[in-house]
Motif scaffolding. Structure first.
Motif, PDB file in Angstrom:
ATOM      1  N   GLY A  91      33.623  39.278  50.230  1.00 57.43           N
ATOM      2  CA  GLY A  91      32.446  39.931  50.775  1.00 57.43           C
ATOM      3  C   GLY A  91      32.634  41.428  50.886  1.00 57.43           C
ATOM      4  O   GLY A  91      33.759  41.928  50.845  1.00 57.43           O
ATOM      5  N   PRO A  92      31.536  42.167  51.020  1.00 56.22           N
ATOM      6  CA  PRO A  92      31.643  43.631  51.096  1.00 56.22           C
ATOM      7  C   PRO A  92      32.388  44.119  52.334  1.00 56.22           C
ATOM      8  O   PRO A  92      32.843  45.256  52.375  1.00 56.22           O
ATOM      9  N   ASP A  93      32.528  43.245  53.343  1.00 57.22           N
ATOM     10  CA  ASP A  93      33.249  43.641  54.557  1.00 57.22           C
ATOM     11  C   ASP A  93      34.723  43.254  54.495  1.00 57.22           C
ATOM     12  O   ASP A  93      35.458  43.446  55.456  1.00 57.22           O
ATOM     13  N   ASP A  94      35.166  42.689  53.346  1.00 56.61           N
ATOM     14  CA  ASP A  94      36.562  42.274  53.188  1.00 56.61           C
ATOM     15  C   ASP A  94      37.349  43.384  52.502  1.00 56.61           C
ATOM     16  O   ASP A  94      37.145  43.655  51.314  1.00 56.61           O
ATOM     17  N   PRO A  95      38.266  44.042  53.208  1.00 57.55           N
ATOM     18  CA  PRO A  95      39.007  45.161  52.589  1.00 57.55           C
ATOM     19  C   PRO A  95      39.928  44.707  51.460  1.00 57.55           C
ATOM     20  O   PRO A  95      40.363  45.533  50.657  1.00 57.55           O
ATOM     21  N   GLN A  96      40.238  43.409  51.378  1.00 59.20           N
ATOM     22  CA  GLN A  96      41.121  42.898  50.330  1.00 59.20           C
ATOM     23  C   GLN A  96      40.363  42.460  49.084  1.00 59.20           C
ATOM     24  O   GLN A  96      40.977  42.093  48.087  1.00 59.20           O
ATOM     25  N   ALA A  97      39.042  42.468  49.120  1.00 65.67           N
ATOM     26  CA  ALA A  97      38.245  41.994  47.990  1.00 65.67           C
ATOM     27  C   ALA A  97      38.321  42.992  46.834  1.00 65.67           C
ATOM     28  O   ALA A  97      38.066  44.189  47.012  1.00 65.67           O
ATOM     29  N   ASN A  98      38.681  42.495  45.662  1.00 64.55           N
ATOM     30  CA  ASN A  98      38.685  43.347  44.473  1.00 64.55           C
ATOM     31  C   ASN A  98      37.306  43.425  43.831  1.00 64.55           C
ATOM     32  O   ASN A  98      36.975  44.412  43.181  1.00 64.55           O
ATOM     33  N   MET A  99      36.514  42.340  43.988  1.00 64.12           N
ATOM     34  CA  MET A  99      35.156  42.319  43.432  1.00 64.12           C
ATOM     35  C   MET A  99      34.206  41.702  44.457  1.00 64.12           C
ATOM     36  O   MET A  99      34.563  40.751  45.153  1.00 64.12           O
ATOM     37  N   VAL A 100      33.001  42.247  44.517  1.00 63.21           N
ATOM     38  CA  VAL A 100      31.914  41.645  45.288  1.00 63.21           C
ATOM     39  C   VAL A 100      30.805  41.223  44.326  1.00 63.21           C
ATOM     40  O   VAL A 100      30.338  40.094  44.339  1.00 63.21           O
ATOM     41  N   LEU A 101      30.406  42.156  43.463  1.00 62.47           N
ATOM     42  CA  LEU A 101      29.473  41.869  42.376  1.00 62.47           C
ATOM     43  C   LEU A 101      30.111  42.331  41.071  1.00 62.47           C
ATOM     44  O   LEU A 101      30.679  43.427  41.013  1.00 62.47           O
ATOM     45  N   LEU A 102      30.011  41.513  40.033  1.00 65.08           N
ATOM     46  CA  LEU A 102      30.594  41.875  38.737  1.00 65.08           C
ATOM     47  C   LEU A 102      29.929  43.127  38.178  1.00 65.08           C
ATOM     48  O   LEU A 102      28.696  43.191  38.058  1.00 65.08           O
TER      49      LEU A 102
END
Length: 299
Positions: A261-272
Motif C-alpha cells: 500500500g502507499p502507506d507501506d515504506p517497504q513497498a517497492n510497487m503500489v501501481l505498475l
C-alpha cells in the motif's frame, strides 16, 4: 493491452521531449512494461515456463538478439586467428609453465589448498583456481570468481557489464552483481567517470545502467535459485535513478513480495508503472497505471 501498446507506439514523444535522451528511454521502457504484462497474461500468470514463453520474453527484452546457428563454431577467445583457423586442426591449450605446476603440486602436498588457489589466480590459471576453490569454503569460490570477473571479463573490450553481472550471480554474489553496472562510488555520487580494470579510456560510470535489459535477459534465460536477490537489487538500483518502468519489470520477475500500500515504506510497487516514492501525492491519478495493475492482478 495490445491496443494500448499500439497507441503508445503510435503517439511517440511530445515535441518538448523528443531531444531528451532520458525521455526516449522512459518512453521505450513504458512500452516494454506493457508488453511484459501482456506476455504474463498470455501465459496465465506464469513468470517462468516453456521455451515459447522464454522466446517471447527474449523478443521483447532483447529485440535485436539473433539466435546463433546450432552448428556455428565458437571463435577463438584470443585476438587474431585461432589455431583452428590457421591450420584447420583442433586448437590446443596454451602450454603451462612447469614451475607453476611444481609449485602447485608442492602446495597441495602440504595441504595448502588455499595458497594453491591464490597462486593459480596470480598466474591467471583460472581452471586450476576454480577447481581448487570449489573444494573449499563458499567464500573462497566467490572471491575467485570476483577476481576472474575483474581481470578477464570486466577488462575485456566491448560492453561486458551484463556478462560480468551474470557471472557474479552464478558465483553467489547476487546482491553485489549490480556493482558491475554502476559502481558503488558512482551511486554515492563520488565518481562519475570510471575505467575498465583501472586502465583504458574513461567512460561515464552510469553508462552501465543502460545495460539493465541485457542483464535481465541473461538472467531470465539462465535462472538460478538465488537470482531473485539480484533482480530485486537491480530494480532498486533503477528505481533510485527514476527508471520506474524498468525497475517494475525487474520486480515482476524477482519472486519477491514487492507490492504494498502507499502507506507501506517497504513497498517497492503500489501501481505498475507509477512512481509512488517520488510522487506520493499524485501517482494514483495515472489511469494507465491503474489499468495495467488490474491486468497484472488478473493474470
Amino acid at each position: 493491452l495490445s491496443s494500448q501498446i499500439a497507441a503508445f507506439e503510435n503517439e511517440g514523444l511530445p515535441v518538448s521531449a523528443r531531444l531528451h535522451h532520458d525521455s526516449r528511454k522512459r518512453h521505450d521502457e513504458r512500452i516494454l512494461l506493457w508488453k511484459v504484462v501482456r506476455i504474463v497474461v498470455e501465459n496465465d500468470g506464469a513468470l517462468e515456463g516453456s521455451e515459447d514463453f522464454q522466446a517471447s520474453l527474449r523478443n521483447v527484452i532483447l529485440p535485436s538478439f539473433q539466435p546463433p546457428e546450432a552448428d556455428q563454431p565458437y571463435t577463438s577467445g584470443f585476438t587474431g586467428a585461432s589455431t583452428f583457423e590457421q591450420s584447420n586442426t583442433p586448437s590446443r591449450p596454451d602450454a603451462v609453465n612447469p614451475q607453476f605446476m611444481e609449485n602447485l603440486r608442492n602446495d597441495l602436498a602440504m595441504g595448502n589448498r588455499e595458497r594453491a588457489v591464490w597462486g593459480a589466480v596470480d598466474n591467471r590459471m583460472w581452471g586450476h583456481a576454480m577447481v581448487l576453490a570449489s573444494s573449499l569454503d563458499k567464500g573462497v569460490w566467490k572471491q575467485v570468481v570476483q577476481e576472474f570477473v575483474t581481470r578477464e571479463v570486466r577488462s575485456a573490450a566491448g560492453n561486458t557489464e551484463s556478462l560480468a553481472a551474470l557471472y557474479e550471480i552464478f558465483a553467489g554474489n547476487a546482491e553485489e552483481s549490480i556493482d558491475e553496472l554502476v559502481p558503488p562510488s558512482a551511486r554515492a555520487g563520488l565518481q562519475m567517470v570510471s575505467k575498465a580494470n583501472g586502465s583504458g579510456p574513461t567512460k561515464n560510470a552510469l553508462d552501465g545502467l543502460d545495460r539493465w535489459r541485457d542483464t535481465l535477459g541473461l538472467i531470465l534465460s539462465n535462472r538460478t535459485p538465488e537470482d531473485h536477490h539480484a533482480l530485486l537489487a537491480l530494480g532498486k538500483l533503477l528505481s533510485s535513478y527514476g527508471r520506474t518502468e524498468a525497475a517494475h519489470i525487474c520486480y515482476i520477475f524477482s519472486r519477491a513480495p514487492v507490492f504494498g500500500g502507499p502507506d507501506d515504506p517497504q513497498a517497492n510497487m503500489v501501481l505498475l508503472g507509477a512512481d509512488h516514492q517520488h510522487f506520493p501525492s499524485t501517482f494514483f491519478y495515472d489511469e494507465d497505471a491503474i489499468l495495467l495493475t488490474e491486468a497484472y492482478e488478473y493474470a
